[in-house]
Enzyme design. Structure first.
Site, mmCIF file in Angstrom:
data_model
loop_
_atom_site.group_PDB
_atom_site.id
_atom_site.type_symbol
_atom_site.label_atom_id
_atom_site.label_comp_id
_atom_site.label_asym_id
_atom_site.label_seq_id
_atom_site.Cartn_x
_atom_site.Cartn_y
_atom_site.Cartn_z
ATOM 1 N N CYS A 106 7.946 69.494 11.429
ATOM 2 C CA CYS A 106 8.388 70.775 11.403
ATOM 3 C C CYS A 106 8.044 71.601 12.839
ATOM 4 O O CYS A 106 9.010 72.150 13.085
ATOM 5 C CB CYS A 106 7.932 71.464 10.321
ATOM 6 N N ARG A 133 -0.987 60.200 9.405
ATOM 7 C CA ARG A 133 -2.215 61.046 8.645
ATOM 8 C C ARG A 133 -3.046 60.002 8.553
ATOM 9 O O ARG A 133 -2.754 58.887 7.960
ATOM 10 C CB ARG A 133 -1.600 61.446 7.558
ATOM 11 N N GLN A 190 9.689 60.046 7.828
ATOM 12 C CA GLN A 190 10.126 60.901 6.805
ATOM 13 C C GLN A 190 11.742 60.988 7.101
ATOM 14 O O GLN A 190 12.277 61.130 8.365
ATOM 15 C CB GLN A 190 9.464 62.318 6.964
ATOM 16 N N ASP A 214 13.335 63.462 7.424
ATOM 17 C CA ASP A 214 13.265 64.954 7.384
ATOM 18 C C ASP A 214 14.379 65.678 7.861
ATOM 19 O O ASP A 214 15.315 65.203 8.693
ATOM 20 C CB ASP A 214 11.957 65.142 8.542
ATOM 21 N N HIS A 221 15.131 70.307 8.651
ATOM 22 C CA HIS A 221 14.925 71.577 8.534
ATOM 23 C C HIS A 221 16.178 72.415 8.477
ATOM 24 O O HIS A 221 16.890 72.196 9.572
ATOM 25 C CB HIS A 221 13.885 72.105 9.613
ATOM 26 N N LYS A 233 9.723 76.163 -4.341
ATOM 27 C CA LYS A 233 10.184 74.661 -3.924
ATOM 28 C C LYS A 233 10.833 74.307 -5.063
ATOM 29 O O LYS A 233 10.379 74.647 -6.369
ATOM 30 C CB LYS A 233 8.937 74.018 -3.412
ATOM 31 N N HIS A 286 12.426 73.046 4.242
ATOM 32 C CA HIS A 286 11.985 71.617 4.724
ATOM 33 C C HIS A 286 12.896 70.803 3.352
ATOM 34 O O HIS A 286 12.640 71.227 2.371
ATOM 35 C CB HIS A 286 10.649 71.410 4.415
HETATM 36 ZN ZN ZN Z 1 8.866 70.299 7.426
#
Ligand code: ZN
Ligand code: ZN
Length: 647
Positions: free
Chosen positions: A337, A366, A384, A386, A388, A472, A518
Site C-alpha cells: 500500500c 513478514r 499478494q 493486491d 488499491h 470491510k 484495499h
Molecule cells: Zn493495501
C-alpha cells in the site's frame, strides 16, 4: 404463567418454572428427543433451567453450532472426569469446546500421556457417558470455590477463580465430578455415544511460554457412532488432500532449509500454474479498469514509519537493511500500500480522473514465528494479488459493487460455490476509536451493505469488528470437505490517504482526500494455491491444469504419430506431453492417473491408421476413440463452459 416467544415469532404460555425441555415436549416428542441445549433472552441456559420470566427461547439440536458447542463442552467435562479417575492427582486447567470437538489442558505432573493411552481413556469416557449422568449447575461463593481447589492443590483453577467476581461463580456437577464452569450443557452424559481422542500436544498455561507446560488433549464426540465414522473418513480425506503432500507429489513447490524456512520455491509446474492464475486475474482486472503497476521489494524505513506499518511489523519482523551509508535504512516491504500511495502522489488528480485502480502482484515479507509456519498457508515471503482503488466518497458504492463482481467471478471460475460474507462495521458506542468523519463512515458502511444486498450475498454484519481505519467485507469459502477458509477481503481505508496526504481537486476547485480501498480476491498466491489444492485434491479446473493431456504410445513404433498428435494439440492451444517410454501401457496409465492429468490419449496401430486417439478421462475411464480435432473441441468446450470471460 409466563409467555415464551419462539424463533418463528409464535408465543406460548407456560407455567412458571417450566424448563426449555418442557417447551420442547409441548412442541413435539421428536423435538424433545433431539434438543440438547437452549438459550433464553440471548443467554445460554441448560435444558433443565426453570424459566421464571417472559422471554425469547431458542432450542438447539446437534444440527446447530450452538448445540454442537454444548455437546463438546459437556464432553470436555467427561474427558476431565476420565483423566482424573485414570490418573489420580492430575490438575485440570481449562477445557473449552472448539470448532471441531474440544480439548482439555492438563498438568499430568510426573505422569505422561500419549496416543497409546487414548483407547483406555476413550473407553473410560464411554463408560461414564453410559451412566446418563445429568449436568447440574450450582452457584458457589468465591471463598468456597477457592478453598475447593486449594484443597486439591490446583493452583491453575485457583488463579482462574481469583480473577472472577464473587457472586458470579458457578460449578457444574455430574456423577462424582465437579468443575468450574459457566454452563451450557447437554441434558445428560448418555447423549455421548461416540468418542475419539485425536492428539496430545504441549501447551503453555495461558499460552505464555514463561509459564508451565501442560498437555493439551484434543478430542471429538458424536451422538451417533456413524457420525464419528464419517468424521474420521473426512479426516483421512483431508490428509490425502494436504497441500504440502500434494504439492510435492505434483511437483508444484518445495522448501529448502538452505534458502530459509517459510520461503517457498516454486517448481516449473507450480510456477506455470501460478502464472496462469495471475494471467486470469490480470485479464479480468484489465476489463474492470485496473492499471498494472510495479514497485520494488524494499523501501526506506521512513516510508513505513509514515504508513504506520513500521509500528505494526517493525520490531517483530525482518530488521532494517543497512547500506554503506550511515543512517540509511531500508525495510523489506511488509505491505504494498505505501508504494501505491506514492504512485498516486506522482501527479495531481482531478475528481474527473478518479477512480484510479492500481494493481500489482506484489511480494511482501513478514517474519512469522517458526512454530506458526505451515506449508504455503503461513510463509515469510508471499505475493499478494493486491490492488488499491483511490476514489471519491461518492464513488464508493459503485466501486464496491465492481470489486464484489470481480471476487464472485474469481470464485465461480475456480469452483468455489459455497461461500458467505461478513461485513465488519464500527462500534457506534466508541466513535473515538476510529479515524475519519462520521459522515464518511456512514457513507462507506452504507455502500458496503448496499453492494452486498444488490449482489445477493449471504452475509452477516459484525458490529465493532471494523479496523480503526475503515469498514470491510470478508469472504469465507467452504471447501469440498466443508472446511471454512477466509478468502477475498475488501477494505475501506481513511488512514493512509491522511498519512500520505493524498488529494484530488474537486468540482469546487478545492483539494479533497480520496478514499482508498484495499482488495485481494485470492489473498496471496501462496495461500490461494494451498486452498485450491485442498479443495480440488489437485484436480484443478481444466483451464488451470499444468498438463491437460498426455499422449501414451502403445510402443516405440508409434512415437512419430504421438509427436504428430502433440503438434496438432499445440495448434489448438492444449497443453499436452508425450510418454514414449518403453513401458507397458498399464503402467503409463497408472502414472498419468497419479499425476492427475485430466486426459490420456492412447495411440497405437488402429489410431495411426484412422488418424484418431483413444481417450481416457482421469477418474472416469474410457471415452472411446475420436479424431484429434474432436478431442481438441471436447477440451476447449469444457474449458469455455467453466471459464467465462469477465462481464
Ligand atoms: Zn493495501
Ligand atoms: Zn460445563
Amino acid at each position: 404463567m409466563i409467555k415464551i416467544t419462539l424463533p418463528d415469532g409464535s408465543v406460548k404460555e407456560f407455567e412458571k418454572n417450566s424448563t426449555p425441555m418442557d417447551v420442547a415436549k409441548s412442541i413435539s416428542e421428536g423435538l424433545a428427543r433431539n434438543v440438547i441445549s437452549a438459550s433464553f433472552n440471548g443467554e445460554t441456559v441448560e435444558t433443565a433451567t426453570p424459566l421464571t420470566t417472559d422471554g425469547n427461547l431458542v432450542l438447539y439440536t446437534w444440527n446447530n453450532d450452538e448445540g454442537k458447542k454444548a455437546f463438546w463442552h459437556s464432553s470436555a467435562h467427561v474427558l476431565a472426569q476420565a483423566l482424573e479417575e485414570l490418573y489420580p492427582g492430575v490438575k485440570l486447567t481449562i477445557g473449552p469446546a472448539i470448532d471441531n470437538g474440544f480439548y482439555y489442558d492438563v498438568d499430568f505432573g510426573d505422569q505422561a500421556v500419549s496416543e497409546k493411552d487414548f483407547p483406555a481413556i476413550e473407553n473410560k469416557m464411554l463408560e461414564i457417558a453410559r451412566g446418563k449422568h445429568e449436568f447440574n449447575m450450582r452457584s458457589v461463593s468465591k471463598a468456597d470455590a477457592l478453598s475447593y481447589y486449594k484443597d486439591q492443590g490446583n493452583e491453575f483453577k485457583v488463579e482462574l477463580i481469583e480473577n472472577l467476581e464473587d457472586g458470579t461463580i458457578t460449578f457444574c456437577d455430574h456423577a462424582t465430578f465437579t468443575d468450574l464452569c459457566r454452563g451450557g450443557h447437554i441434558p445428560n452424559t448418555g447423549y455421548i455415544k461416540a468418542v475419539k481422542l485425536l492428539s496430545a500436544a504441549g501447551a503453555y498455561w495461558r499460552g505464555d511460554e514463561k509459564n508451565k507446560q501442560l498437555t493439551r488433549v484434543y478430542g471429538i464426540s458424536f451422538p451417533k457412532q456413524k457420525e464419528l465414522k464419517e468424521y474420521l473418513a473426512l479426516l483421512e480425506e483431508a490428509k490425502k488432500r494436504d497441500h504440502r503432500k500434494l504439492g510435492k507429489e505434483l511437483e508444484l513447490f518445495t522448501f529448502s532449509a538452505k534458502v530459509g524456512q517459510g520461503l517457498p520455491l516454486w517448481l516449473p509446474k507450480g510456477a506455470a500454474l501460478r502464472e496462469r492464475l495471475e494471467q486470469f486475474l490480470k485479464k479480468a482486472q484489465q476489463k474492470a479498469g485496473y492499471e498494472q503497476v510495479v514497485s520494488p521489494h524494499i523501501g526506506q524505513k521512513e516510508l513505513y514509519v509514515t504508513s504506520g506499518h513500521y509500528a505494526k511489523y517493525g520490531e517483530d519482523s525482518f530488521q532494517p537493511i543497512h547500506t554503506p551509508k550511515e543512517d540509511e535504512e531500508f525495510l523489506l516491504k511488509p505491505m504494498n500500500c505505501p508504494h501505491h500511495c506514492e504512485i498516486y502522489n506522482a501527479k495531481p488528480w482531478s475528481y474527473k480522473d478518479l477512480p484510479k485502480r492500481y494493481a500489482e502482484f506484489g511480494t511482501v515479507y513478514r517474519y512469522e514465528q517458526s512454530g506458526e509456519l505451515h506449508g504455503l498457508t503461513r510463509v515469510r515471503g508471499f505475493t499478494q494479488d493486491d490492488a488499491h482503488i483511490f476514489c471519491t466518497p461518492e464513488q464508493l458504492d459503485e466501486e464496491f459493487k465492481n470489486v464484489i463482481d470481480l471476487v464472485l467471478y474469481v470464485f465461480g471460475s475456480l469452483g468455489f460455490e459455497n461461500f458467505t460474507a461478513q461485513v465488519s462495521l464500527r462500534d457506534p458506542e466508541n466513535p473515538d476509536k476510529y479515524i475519519g468523519s462520521t459522515e464518511n463512515w456512514e457513507k462507506a458502511e452504507n455502500a458496503i451493505i448496499n453492494a452486498a444486498n444488490e449482489k445477493g450475498l449471504n452475509y452477516v454484519i459484525e458490529t465493532g469488528e471494523a479496523a480503526f481505519y475503515g469498514p470491510k467485507l470478508d469472504f469465507m469459502v467452504k471447501d469440498a470437505l466443508g472446511r471454512k477458509w477466509q478468502l477475498g477481503t475488501i477494505q475501506v481505508d481513511y488512514n493512509l490517504p491522511e498519512r500520505f496526504d493524498l488529494s484530488y481537486k474537486g468540482s469546487d476547485d478545492k483539494l479533497h482526500r480520496p478514499v482508498m480501498i484495499h482488495r485481494a480476491p485470492f489473498g496471496s498466491m501462496e495461500r490461494f494455491v494451498a486452498i485450491l489444492l485442498e479443495h480440488t485434491g489437485g484436480n484443478f479446473p481444466l483451464w488451470l491444469m499444468p498438463e491437460q493431456a498426455i499422449i501414451l504410445s502403445l510402443s516405440e513404433k508409434y512415437e512419430k504419430y504421438a509427436e504428430k498428435v502433440l503438434n496438432l494439440l499445440e495448434n489448438d492451444e492444449i497443453r499436452a506431453l508425450v510418454d514414449n517410454r518403453n513401458e507397458t501401457i498399464g503402467k503409463k496409465i497408472r502414472e498419468a492417473e497419479m499425476n492427475k492429468i485430466p486426459f490420456m490419449l492412447i495411440v497405437g496401430e488402429n489410431e495411426e491408421k484412422e488418424a484418431t486417439v483413444s481417450v481416457r478421462k482421469h477418474g472416469e475411464g474410457d471415452l472411446g476413440s475420436m479424431s484429434v480435432k474432436s478431442f481438441a473441441d471436447l477440451v476447449n468446450n469444457e474449458i469455455s463452459s467453466n471459464l467465462k470471460p469477465f462481464k
